[in-house]
Design an enzyme around this catalytic site. Structure first.
Site, PDB file in Angstrom:
ATOM      1  N   TYR A   1     106.267  37.055 -60.515  1.00 46.10           N
ATOM      2  CA  TYR A   1     105.147  37.358 -59.616  1.00 46.10           C
ATOM      3  C   TYR A   1     103.822  37.237 -60.362  1.00 46.10           C
ATOM      4  CZ  TYR A   1     102.102  40.232 -56.631  1.00 46.10           C
ATOM      5  OH  TYR A   1     101.071  40.704 -55.852  1.00 46.10           O
TER       6      TYR A   1
ATOM      7  N   THR B   1     100.459  49.373 -48.880  1.00 44.43           N
ATOM      8  CA  THR B   1     100.957  48.393 -47.914  1.00 44.43           C
ATOM      9  C   THR B   1     102.480  48.435 -47.877  1.00 44.43           C
ATOM     10  OG1 THR B   1     101.145  46.635 -49.561  1.00 44.43           O
ATOM     11  CG2 THR B   1      99.022  46.850 -48.414  1.00 44.43           C
TER      12      THR B   1
END
Length: 253
Positions: free
Chosen positions: A151, A186
């Site tokens: 990532y 989130t």
């Protein structure tokens, strides 16, 4: 509220939830016509029903042909002036267990997804000599974190793309910037919290605290805070801001 050019059309990828939806909402309130793009038609429709956007386009950003078709459909309705390349995904694993498939998944969504959508909107922006491109990267694109090497590498690639494109497009009227949130409240971070709980046995509160500890303010960033930064970069007053990677992370960097 920062001024947007009259009747701007903004395309927000990953606009059905989280940071993308918050950005879409801010742009809508600022007077832009907003198209949200994503894989989940239901989530996109919910964003429209909530007043966060006006139109939806369904595509997987990793699929170049699908992105090109969706962008062409949106641009036929109204030329795209603003692109927010927000769609992304995060998977965690020790480097020794991160196989080539994991690296490809992270690069395909986080990096190539941005490449595909920028390539789709850029010819029109250059022809009109105006555009705002903002990629939602991450503090992982500016530093390293353990267990998310794939990532982090993909987000570093996004920041490199932004810096190079900004120079290439400096004389065209198109600006290119990255906004790099720290750990944000989130669904994506909720998944990280669940992973921490499963692997370590920590409670939800302890897992949240572990992520919040990266932020010197001792908290998670809110999607609305990220959206505020994006809105400023899209405004008429930010025409001299290009090639920047702006951390929204409470002083972490």
């Amino acid at each position: 509220m920062p001024g947007l050019p009259h009747s701007s059309h903004a395309l927000v990828t990953g606009g059905g939830r989280g940071i993308g939806r918050a950005i879409a909402s801010q742009l809508t309130r600022a007077g832009a016509t907003v198209t949200v793009l994503g894989r989940n038609r239901a989530a996109l429709n919910e964003a429209i029903a909530a007043g966060c956007a006006h139109f939806a386009a369904v595509a997987d950003v990793a699929d170049q042909a699908a992105v090109s078709a969706a962008v062409a459909e949106a641009a036929a309705r109204q030329p795209i002036d603003i692109l927010i390349a927000n769609a992304g995904a995060a998977e965690s694993a020790p480097f020794g267990k991160s196989d080539a498939a994991l690296f490809r998944r992270m690069m395909d969504v986080n990096f190539m997804g941005a490449v595909h959508v920028v390539q789709a909107v850029l010819p029109g922006m250059k022809a009109r000599r105006y555009g705002r491109i903002v990629a939602i990267a991450s503090t992982a694109g500016l530093k390293g974190y353990a267990y998310v090497s794939a990532y982090s590498a993909a987000k570093h690639a996004v920041v490199g793309l932004v810096r190079s494109l900004a120079l290439e497009l400096a004389s065209t009227g198109v600006t290119v910037n990255a906004v790099c949130p720290g750990f944000t409240d989130t669904d994506l971070v909720a998944g990280s919290i669940e992973t921490i709980m499963k692997k370590t046995g920590r409670s939800h509160a302890q897992a949240v605290a572990e992520l919040a500890a990266h932020n010197p303010q001792g908290r998670l960033v809110t999607p609305e805070e990220v959206a505020d930064s994006v809105l400023w970069l899209c405004g008429e007053g930010a025409s001299a801001i290009t090639g920047q990677a702006i951390a929204v992370a409470g002083g972490e960097l």
